[in-house]
Enzyme design. Structure first.
Site, PDB file in Angstrom:
ATOM      1  N   LYS A  13       2.739  -0.098   0.458  1.00 18.84           N
ATOM      2  CA  LYS A  13       2.572   0.136   1.745  1.00 18.84           C
ATOM      3  C   LYS A  13       1.317   0.640   2.325  1.00 18.84           C
ATOM      4  O   LYS A  13       0.867   0.336   3.424  1.00 18.84           O
ATOM      5  CB  LYS A  13       3.855   1.126   2.045  1.00 18.84           C
ATOM      6  CG  LYS A  13       3.593   2.385   1.965  1.00 18.84           C
ATOM      7  CD  LYS A  13       4.541   3.468   2.082  1.00 18.84           C
ATOM      8  CE  LYS A  13       4.712   4.484   1.208  1.00 18.84           C
ATOM      9  NZ  LYS A  13       3.445   5.324   1.035  1.00 18.84           N
ATOM     10  N   ARG A  88       7.905  12.333   4.724  1.00 20.02           N
ATOM     11  CA  ARG A  88       8.273  12.182   3.460  1.00 20.02           C
ATOM     12  C   ARG A  88       9.630  13.053   3.270  1.00 20.02           C
ATOM     13  O   ARG A  88      10.129  12.921   1.890  1.00 20.02           O
ATOM     14  CB  ARG A  88       7.474  12.759   2.580  1.00 20.02           C
ATOM     15  CG  ARG A  88       6.691  11.478   1.732  1.00 20.02           C
ATOM     16  CD  ARG A  88       5.666  12.114   0.982  1.00 20.02           C
ATOM     17  NE  ARG A  88       4.935  11.442  -0.181  1.00 20.02           N
ATOM     18  CZ  ARG A  88       3.942  10.736  -0.185  1.00 20.02           C
ATOM     19  NH1 ARG A  88       3.145  10.526   0.897  1.00 20.02           N
ATOM     20  NH2 ARG A  88       3.468  10.513  -1.318  1.00 20.02           N
TER      21      ARG A  88
END
Ligand code: AMP
Length: 213
Positions: A13, A88
């Site tokens: 990513k 996250r």
């Protein structure tokens, strides 16, 4: 364009975020890069973050939220950006919603690169680099001519500590426990797009560009 890139460690990513940012003019915001730079420069933020990063743990949510709010408060940055490595945790995702509200910003998409754990383990455990000249090799996709020996300088090929199988399994465990629930958070808002990430690099980039066009 305002995007979040989600995906497990080793999903590619970060590399895709850089390419897509380059093609669209969006600002690439990698919290991992910012924290590493701060740690190298020895700033207060860097000193605080370094001990968590060295242990492979997540830096506390309030540190990240302060950092991201500061970065997004820049008017030019907030026009068009890709967040890579943030949020996250669920508290980070909730805090980001508040920051967006405060700054009057809307999220376009959270794009998830979907790569099965075993493919990640295979991908990362086959990465090696030369202990001498740092050249990269991959036993599957870019093998050296002689096993364990650097083609360029004859140095010994070694693995990064965090590419060892046990460490990767732990990073994936942290991802599934702490970060994967964020997918449901954005899916519930109708903002999640999933792109299969275990394919040719260019195909993945073009899928992402299709999603955002
Ligand atoms: P990365 O380069 O994205 O893998 O990040 C490297 C390290 O920086 C992570 O292992 C964490 O210690 C820290 N880090 C980066 N982004 C975050 C985040 N959003 N929340 C907590 N810690 C982070």
């Amino acid at each position: 364009m305002r995007l979040i890139f989600l995906g497990p460690p080793g999903s590619g990513k970060g590399t895709q975020a850089k390419i897509v940012a380059g093609k669209t003019g969006a600002k690439h915001i990698s919290t991992g890069d910012i924290l590493r730079e701060a740690a190298a420069a020895g700033t207060d933020l860097g000193v605080k973050a370094k001990r968590y990063m060295d242990a492979g743990d997540l830096v506390p949510d309030e540190v990240l939220l302060g950092l991201v709010e500061e970065v997004l408060s820049d008017a030019k940055t907030s026009e068009s950006f890709i967040l890579d490595g943030f949020p996250r945790t669920i508290p980070q995702a909730e805090g980001l919603d508040e920051i967006f509200g405060k700054l009057n910003l809307n999220l376009d998409w959270a794009i998830k690169l979907d790569v099965p754990d075993q493919a990640i383990i295979d991908r990362l455990t086959s990465r090696y680099f030369c202990a001498n000249c740092k050249a990269d090799f991959n036993t599957k996709t870019k093998p050296p001519k002689v096993e364990g020996v650097c083609d360029n300088c004859g140095g010994t090929l070694v693995q990064r500590d965090d590419d060892k199988e046990e460490v990767i399994k732990n990073r994936l465990k942290v991802y599934h426990e702490m970060t994967a629930p964020i997918e449901d958070f954005y899916s519930a808002k109708g903002k999640l797009k999933t792109v299969p990430g275990d394919r040719e690099f260019d195909e993945i980039t073009s899928d992402i560009l299709n999603v955002i066009s």
